[in-house]
Enzyme design. Structure first.
Site, PDB file in Angstrom:
ATOM      1  N   HIS A 152      48.740   2.374 -21.803  1.00 48.54           N
ATOM      2  CA  HIS A 152      48.317   2.781 -23.146  1.00 48.54           C
ATOM      3  C   HIS A 152      49.495   3.442 -23.867  1.00 48.54           C
ATOM      4  O   HIS A 152      50.179   4.283 -23.297  1.00 48.54           O
ATOM      5  CB  HIS A 152      47.155   3.775 -23.029  1.00 48.54           C
ATOM      6  CG  HIS A 152      46.553   4.150 -24.349  1.00 48.54           C
ATOM      7  ND1 HIS A 152      45.556   3.415 -24.939  1.00 48.54           N
ATOM      8  CD2 HIS A 152      46.820   5.172 -25.192  1.00 48.54           C
ATOM      9  CE1 HIS A 152      45.221   3.986 -26.092  1.00 48.54           C
ATOM     10  NE2 HIS A 152      45.984   5.045 -26.276  1.00 48.54           N
TER      11      HIS A 152
ATOM     12  N   SER B 253      40.801  12.008 -26.465  1.00 46.64           N
ATOM     13  CA  SER B 253      40.472  10.709 -27.041  1.00 46.64           C
ATOM     14  C   SER B 253      41.068   9.588 -26.186  1.00 46.64           C
ATOM     15  O   SER B 253      40.385   8.631 -25.803  1.00 46.64           O
ATOM     16  CB  SER B 253      41.007  10.669 -28.475  1.00 46.64           C
ATOM     17  OG  SER B 253      41.054   9.371 -28.964  1.00 46.64           O
TER      18      SER B 253
ATOM     19  N   ARG C 120      37.852  12.861 -37.546  1.00 46.77           N
ATOM     20  CA  ARG C 120      39.202  13.460 -37.518  1.00 46.77           C
ATOM     21  C   ARG C 120      40.090  12.806 -38.570  1.00 46.77           C
ATOM     22  O   ARG C 120      40.867  13.480 -39.254  1.00 46.77           O
ATOM     23  CB  ARG C 120      39.834  13.278 -36.130  1.00 46.77           C
ATOM     24  CG  ARG C 120      39.255  14.194 -35.074  1.00 46.77           C
ATOM     25  CD  ARG C 120      39.705  13.759 -33.687  1.00 46.77           C
ATOM     26  NE  ARG C 120      41.141  13.732 -33.532  1.00 46.77           N
ATOM     27  CZ  ARG C 120      41.789  12.990 -32.628  1.00 46.77           C
ATOM     28  NH1 ARG C 120      41.137  12.217 -31.793  1.00 46.77           N
ATOM     29  NH2 ARG C 120      43.100  13.028 -32.562  1.00 46.77           N
TER      30      ARG C 120
HETATM   31  N1  URA Z   1      45.299   7.333 -29.794  1.00 39.34           N
HETATM   32  C1  URA Z   1      43.991   7.558 -29.511  1.00 39.34           C
HETATM   33  O1  URA Z   1      43.335   6.740 -28.857  1.00 39.34           O
HETATM   34  N2  URA Z   1      43.431   8.689 -29.968  1.00 39.34           N
HETATM   35  C2  URA Z   1      44.089   9.615 -30.661  1.00 39.34           C
HETATM   36  O2  URA Z   1      43.525  10.626 -31.019  1.00 39.34           O
HETATM   37  C3  URA Z   1      45.447   9.365 -30.957  1.00 39.34           C
HETATM   38  C4  URA Z   1      46.038   8.212 -30.494  1.00 39.34           C
END
Ligand code: URA
Length: 433
Positions: free
Chosen positions: A82, A183, A168
């Protein structure tokens, strides 16, 4: 328990308990707590901070909503990768087939772009016919057959994170380290992989502007992973300059194809080899040196490109575009910008190029808006390089004349060319294993 008391305690910078976080998240997701109270709590978290325990409790609670992916049918150690998000970051599209070509198994769920950063799903969908909305059964079947599959999130995936993230986005609270870590990690935990490789970006085109902030985010994610029983390795990389040359959906796909064929820019190719090697190493497929060699060879011998073709065939894509990228439809307006004087490019940063690409039509301001697949920017020179007056700096691609003028103005106002050579910035700052 009352939401107003939880907001008040966070406002005074107290650490919230697991029960308080559970109460706030479950109430918000189930519609019992209104947006304005959750927004107040998010702003209090953003301003007063969110510690390691709170971030872990939030992650844990968020994993309770939406579907979980079960990868147990797929043999071997599954490693998910990721990126915290950046401009021109197309590494997922390159390292997924690379890792599969070297014997890895990659189950990758990706998102669409929002704001200036692009999304892997949009990039894939710029290949005519490529289906990213598939059932869990098809996802698993593709991985069993080809070793890799990239798909979009299902409608009920990460429902708590989606709802909180949207709020957010609308309340200027995206840039909270604890909220970002929760997150990302809640999505990674529900994605079903055994181990997680994070590419944590630092610089003007990233959430974390400095190396120290990026390192703290990486450490926090690693700790949440440890508490959740998932091994996390993090690579901290520069995002002050876009990665590679292209920014924008089909423009990036063309660069992906070039890189998978052993070409492309060294920064992008080098980072892909490093990330693929770490994925393979985490999957137990050899030492880091052995995995680096395997990853490099997959680009030289065509096996990574062939895996990408297989993935595209599985997804119903018209593979003639991959075999002959010249077939991709070009934007109606293609405009080159040239340097007005000679010197070193001291500043042409990812933030400016990301914004320009968005203006040209490559990004979406609101969820579900259309994007122009052919729009974006291709860099012909990058930050730190020497350029002669009259040489091409970049090429704008768009179907909108006003957008071309606006993006041109933005780039011209923000590029800095100077006589002194700027210090060289490393692409990879640190690996936290
Ligand atoms: N990537 C995510 O999945 N969430 C975030 O808050 C920031 C980057």
């Amino acid at each position: 328990m009352r939401m107003v008391d939880i907001i008040s305690r966070k406002k005074e910078a107290f650490s919230l308990s697991e029960d308080e976080i559970k109460f706030a998240v479950s109430g918000f997701v189930n519609g019992k707590i209104p947006d304005y109270q959750m927004a107040a709590l998010l702003m209090a978290i953003r301003l007063a901070g969110f510690d390691e325990n709170e971030s872990f409790f939030l992650t844990k609670e968020m994993t309770n909503y939406g579907s979980r992916v079960d990868l147990s049918e797929i043999p071997g150690i599954k490693v998910d990768k990721h990126s915290t998000g950046g401009i021109g970051d197309k590494t997922t599209l390159i390292i997924t087939p690379m890792a599969a070509a070297c014997g890895g198994r990659v189950a990758k769920m990706s998102g669409r772009g929002l704001g200036d950063t692009g999304g892997t799903v949009d990039k894939l969908e710029s290949i005519p016919g490529y289906r990213t909305e598939i059932s869990p059964n098809e996802f698993i079947a593709n991985i069993k057959k080809t070793g890799a599959c990239i798909c979009g999130h299902s409608a009920d995936f990460a429902t708590a994170d989606t709802k909180i993230y949207n709020l957010r986005n609308d309340t200027a609270t995206t840039d909270s380290m604890g909220l970002i870590a929760s997150s990302i990690m809640s999505k990674k935990i529900t994605s079903g992989a055994d181990k997680i490789l994070l590419d944590v970006k630092a610089g003007s085109g990233a959430f974390m502007q400095t190396f120290d902030e990026a390192k703290n985010l990486a450490l926090l994610c690693r700790e949440i992973g440890r508490l959740s029983g998932k091994e996390v390795r993090a690579v901290i990389t520069d995002m002050d300059t876009p990665l590679g040359a292209a920014v924008g959906n089909s423009l990036e796909i063309k660069e992906v194809i070039e890189t998978l064929n052993g070409g492309g820019l060294e920064d992008l190719r080098g980072l892909c080899v490093l990330l693929a090697a770490h994925m393979l190493n985490m999957a137990g497929l050899g030492s880091l040196d052995e995995c680096t060699l395997k990853a490099q060879n997959s680009l030289k011998d065509g096996s990574a490109f062939n895996k990408f073709l297989e993935m595209a065939e599985n997804a119903g894509a018209d593979t003639k575009y991959i075999k002959n990228p010249a077939l991709f439809e070009n934007a109606g307006i293609i405009r080159g910008l040239v340097a007005k004087k000679s010197g070193f490019i001291e500043k042409l940063n990812a933030k400016t190029i990301g914004r320009a690409s968005f203006i040209l039509g490559a990004g979406r301001a609101v969820k579900n808006a259309d994007v122009d697949f052919s729009a974006g920017v291709v860099l012909k020179a990058k930050q730190g390089e020497y350029i002669n007056a009259g040489d091409l700096v970049c090429v704008l691609h768009t179907n909108n004349e006003n957008a071309a003028n606006e993006a041109e103005k933005l780039i011209c106002e923000n590029i800095v060319i100077s006589s002194a050579q700027p210090p060289k910035v490393p692409l990879v700052y640190e690996v936290l294993a």
